[in-house]
Design a protein around this motif. Sequence first.
Motif, PDB file in Angstrom:
ATOM      1  N   CYS A 165      33.529  49.382  46.509  1.00  0.00           N
ATOM      2  CA  CYS A 165      33.148  48.861  45.194  1.00  0.00           C
ATOM      3  C   CYS A 165      31.664  48.505  45.290  1.00  0.00           C
ATOM      4  CB  CYS A 165      33.993  47.636  44.824  1.00  0.00           C
ATOM      5  SG  CYS A 165      33.672  46.161  45.804  1.00  0.00           S
ATOM      6  N   GLY A 166      31.128  47.899  44.272  1.00  0.00           N
ATOM      7  CA  GLY A 166      29.699  47.561  44.312  1.00  0.00           C
ATOM      8  C   GLY A 166      29.453  46.160  44.814  1.00  0.00           C
ATOM      9  N   GLY A 167      30.509  45.510  45.286  1.00  0.00           N
ATOM     10  CA  GLY A 167      30.411  44.075  45.553  1.00  0.00           C
ATOM     11  C   GLY A 167      29.902  43.676  46.927  1.00  0.00           C
ATOM     12  N   LYS A 170      24.895  43.173  52.200  1.00  0.00           N
ATOM     13  CA  LYS A 170      24.518  43.191  53.624  1.00  0.00           C
ATOM     14  C   LYS A 170      25.729  43.547  54.489  1.00  0.00           C
ATOM     15  CE  LYS A 170      20.687  39.932  53.106  1.00  0.00           C
ATOM     16  NZ  LYS A 170      20.889  39.392  51.757  1.00  0.00           N
ATOM     17  N   GLY A 171      26.549  44.476  53.980  1.00  0.00           N
ATOM     18  CA  GLY A 171      27.691  44.944  54.768  1.00  0.00           C
ATOM     19  C   GLY A 171      28.881  44.006  54.770  1.00  0.00           C
ATOM     20  N   LYS A 172      28.799  42.901  53.998  1.00  0.00           N
ATOM     21  CA  LYS A 172      29.902  41.942  53.978  1.00  0.00           C
ATOM     22  C   LYS A 172      30.681  42.051  52.667  1.00  0.00           C
ATOM     23  CE  LYS A 172      28.680  40.149  57.934  1.00  0.00           C
ATOM     24  NZ  LYS A 172      29.480  40.359  59.148  1.00  0.00           N
ATOM     25  N   CYS A 173      31.964  41.735  52.746  1.00  0.00           N
ATOM     26  CA  CYS A 173      32.872  41.861  51.595  1.00  0.00           C
ATOM     27  C   CYS A 173      32.573  40.808  50.528  1.00  0.00           C
ATOM     28  CB  CYS A 173      34.300  41.697  52.084  1.00  0.00           C
ATOM     29  SG  CYS A 173      35.534  41.733  50.782  1.00  0.00           S
ATOM     30  N   GLU A 174      32.767  41.175  49.243  1.00  0.00           N
ATOM     31  CA  GLU A 174      32.504  40.213  48.164  1.00  0.00           C
ATOM     32  C   GLU A 174      33.492  39.049  48.184  1.00  0.00           C
ATOM     33  OE1 GLU A 174      32.886  42.258  44.345  1.00  0.00           O
ATOM     34  OE2 GLU A 174      34.930  41.518  44.119  1.00  0.00           O
TER      35      GLU A 174
ATOM     36  N   PRO B 165      22.800  49.963  42.599  1.00  0.00           N
ATOM     37  CA  PRO B 165      21.625  50.493  43.309  1.00  0.00           C
ATOM     38  C   PRO B 165      21.202  49.623  44.494  1.00  0.00           C
ATOM     39  CG  PRO B 165      21.225  50.344  40.942  1.00  0.00           C
ATOM     40  CD  PRO B 165      22.461  49.568  41.229  1.00  0.00           C
ATOM     41  N   ASN B 166      21.684  48.356  44.534  1.00  0.00           N
ATOM     42  CA  ASN B 166      21.292  47.433  45.608  1.00  0.00           C
ATOM     43  C   ASN B 166      22.127  47.634  46.868  1.00  0.00           C
ATOM     44  OD1 ASN B 166      19.634  45.910  43.665  1.00  0.00           O
ATOM     45  ND2 ASN B 166      21.586  45.241  42.836  1.00  0.00           N
ATOM     46  N   PHE B 167      23.163  48.470  46.758  1.00  0.00           N
ATOM     47  CA  PHE B 167      24.136  48.597  47.855  1.00  0.00           C
ATOM     48  C   PHE B 167      23.503  49.200  49.102  1.00  0.00           C
ATOM     49  CE2 PHE B 167      27.763  50.145  50.215  1.00  0.00           C
ATOM     50  CZ  PHE B 167      28.775  49.265  49.908  1.00  0.00           C
ATOM     51  N   GLU B 168      23.842  48.628  50.237  1.00  0.00           N
ATOM     52  CA  GLU B 168      23.424  49.195  51.529  1.00  0.00           C
ATOM     53  C   GLU B 168      24.662  49.481  52.361  1.00  0.00           C
ATOM     54  OE1 GLU B 168      20.829  46.276  53.160  1.00  0.00           O
ATOM     55  OE2 GLU B 168      19.196  46.806  51.828  1.00  0.00           O
ATOM     56  N   PRO B 169      24.828  50.650  52.926  1.00  0.00           N
ATOM     57  CA  PRO B 169      23.941  51.809  52.843  1.00  0.00           C
ATOM     58  C   PRO B 169      24.070  52.522  51.492  1.00  0.00           C
ATOM     59  CG  PRO B 169      25.865  52.331  54.162  1.00  0.00           C
ATOM     60  CD  PRO B 169      25.987  50.886  53.790  1.00  0.00           C
ATOM     61  N   LEU B 170      22.913  52.881  50.937  1.00  0.00           N
ATOM     62  CA  LEU B 170      22.874  53.506  49.614  1.00  0.00           C
ATOM     63  C   LEU B 170      23.648  54.825  49.586  1.00  0.00           C
ATOM     64  CD1 LEU B 170      21.752  53.428  46.733  1.00  0.00           C
ATOM     65  CD2 LEU B 170      19.690  54.564  47.575  1.00  0.00           C
ATOM     66  N   ASN B 230      22.192  34.479  44.042  1.00  0.00           N
ATOM     67  CA  ASN B 230      22.000  34.902  45.436  1.00  0.00           C
ATOM     68  C   ASN B 230      23.120  34.384  46.328  1.00  0.00           C
ATOM     69  OD1 ASN B 230      19.770  36.447  44.966  1.00  0.00           O
ATOM     70  ND2 ASN B 230      18.298  34.851  45.518  1.00  0.00           N
ATOM     71  N   ALA B 231      23.570  33.165  46.026  1.00  0.00           N
ATOM     72  CA  ALA B 231      24.601  32.572  46.885  1.00  0.00           C
ATOM     73  C   ALA B 231      26.001  33.022  46.506  1.00  0.00           C
ATOM     74  CB  ALA B 231      24.501  31.052  46.812  1.00  0.00           C
ATOM     75  N   ASN B 232      26.233  33.285  45.204  1.00  0.00           N
ATOM     76  CA  ASN B 232      27.617  33.472  44.758  1.00  0.00           C
ATOM     77  C   ASN B 232      27.962  34.802  44.112  1.00  0.00           C
ATOM     78  OD1 ASN B 232      28.578  30.676  45.315  1.00  0.00           O
ATOM     79  ND2 ASN B 232      26.951  30.193  43.865  1.00  0.00           N
ATOM     80  N   VAL B 233      26.967  35.531  43.620  1.00  0.00           N
ATOM     81  CA  VAL B 233      27.304  36.766  42.913  1.00  0.00           C
ATOM     82  C   VAL B 233      27.075  37.950  43.850  1.00  0.00           C
ATOM     83  CG1 VAL B 233      26.887  38.203  40.892  1.00  0.00           C
ATOM     84  CG2 VAL B 233      26.710  35.725  40.702  1.00  0.00           C
ATOM     85  N   SER B 234      28.170  38.628  44.156  1.00  0.00           N
ATOM     86  CA  SER B 234      28.082  39.715  45.118  1.00  0.00           C
ATOM     87  C   SER B 234      27.346  40.901  44.513  1.00  0.00           C
ATOM     88  CB  SER B 234      29.483  40.137  45.545  1.00  0.00           C
ATOM     89  OG  SER B 234      30.262  40.384  44.411  1.00  0.00           O
ATOM     90  N   GLY B 235      26.590  41.575  45.346  1.00  0.00           N
ATOM     91  CA  GLY B 235      25.931  42.807  44.920  1.00  0.00           C
ATOM     92  C   GLY B 235      24.632  42.614  44.160  1.00  0.00           C
ATOM     93  N   ILE B 236      24.185  41.378  43.988  1.00  0.00           N
ATOM     94  CA  ILE B 236      22.920  41.124  43.283  1.00  0.00           C
ATOM     95  C   ILE B 236      22.013  40.262  44.162  1.00  0.00           C
ATOM     96  CG2 ILE B 236      21.803  40.123  41.234  1.00  0.00           C
ATOM     97  CD1 ILE B 236      24.323  40.485  39.671  1.00  0.00           C
TER      98      ILE B 236
END
Lengths: 239, 299
Positions: A165-167, A170-174, B165-170, B230-236
């Motif tokens: 997913c997009g969540g 840095k390689g860690k799960c949402e 688009p922020n996902f690593e690895p892209l 930054n602390a709580n919303v994943s992927g942003i």
Amino acid sequence: MHATIQKPIQEIVKYIKPGEKVFVIGCNNCAWKCHSGGVDETKMMAERLARRGIEVVGYTVPGPQGMSLCKLDHTEKVLKEDFADMVAKADSFLVLSCGQGVHTVIDATGGGMVHPGCDTIFGGETVSTTDIEEFCSLCGECVIEFTGGLCPMTLCSKQLLNGPCGGAEKGKCEVDSERNCGWVMIYERLKKLGRLELLDPYQKPKNHAKWSRPRSLKVSTTEATFSSQAGKVTVSNQE
Amino acid sequence: MKLTELFDKGEFVVTGEIGPIKGAINRDKSIHPTCAKEARSLHGHVHAVNVTDNQSAVMRLGSLAASVALKQQGIEPVYQLTCRDRNRIALQSDLLTAYSLGIDNVLLLTGDHIQLGDHKEAKPVFDLDSVQLLSMAMGLRKGHDITGHPIENPPDMAYGAVVNPNFEPLELQLLKMRKKIDAGAEFFQTQAVYDLEVFETFMNEAVKLGVPVQVGLVVLKSPQMGRFMNANVSGITVPSMWIEEIGSVDKDDRKKKAAEMMGNFLRQIKPMVQGVHIMPLGWADVVPSILETAEISIQ
């Protein structure tokens, strides 16, 4: 192995009615590894119950180390022959094992009253004497050929089959920033193995009928038949 | 109106977003839910308004009910549908229902995990993933359900998807994007971006896939919000530069500052994309200034 963890003693005590005579039984395989129902913990449970005024008529952990409580013929023999006197006095059995073991005690005692002493939490790999980790969800339809042996049904919080997913960040799960994203793990492993092409094909939705409960397996030396709501599948091990 | 028609005409597609309220729509319509008020302030400035589906896994008014309410007020909704709370039967049924109620655009996504929301003990469904959902939705358009059974009056809606688009690895995120396109995704809205370089790297690859992309922007309202995301919303990830800039003005001036910051950022990104998806998070009234700063106006 089936990972188990003991229920709090306060909860177990509530299961037992005043005057009820209890026989405590553990498992020398998985529960022994989990320290939830091995020889030491079963003896200790008998003492803990006695300290709380509960009459314990006996206790045992059938077989040598490595023997599973869920092997019915063995457990039945131990309870009916070696511990027949104590079992006859027991109103109920406190079982320190997984849920399969609890049912084995029902079968082995001709339908005796049972109390679960543990919560059965997952099927896991014994990574070390102190760490048991879950890598398989027992879903009935293994998909790990295309993921380098890492199960997305288990390692991905959303059980996604076609990539992450997009969540993840840095390689860690949402869901848990301490835990690696299952799909990043799969990707990194296949990349290292030079097998990223395995991820390309579309993976169709799971057949959840194979994950229906209860399921059964009939086995012989030459073939096995798996029964679920998806029907019966027989596979030979000979051809 | 399907958004795909606008993309086909080469229009720069602008969408906004509202989150349905935690509660029901008033029967006598005398009190309009706050989300409808927000949608009305977006009206005329955007082509369509996304309606989120129990966003962040917080239980709310259904996205379909809110989408239909917008449609009745002349605002084009993009109905969001996630895999989190529905199995394949419910997903297909909801798609048929949506089309039957006049919905033209659907955004199909996995959905935030239940652990991020306010019903943490609920059973996560995730019967399908978003790629499988897109494939199933395309099947409905072609006239059959996921089992292959024919259906009457196949629905004809535009199917959108999301990408981060922020996902690593892209490369892994792009693999998923390709799978979504193969399955039937006709346009993409991205996760919120704040880093031009990161987005450029993503678009250099995404452009090769030949499907319209709307850049996702979440209006940064305060430094606290940036730190919270930054602390709580994943992927942003909100860069510290952004947090410092929005914090450099008094609270009263932040709407103006936010519009200026988002607008300038969008003006730089505009040539790379086919549209923008603005998530104002309650500040719908700044959307017109953002678009004005970015020199974007809709037809």
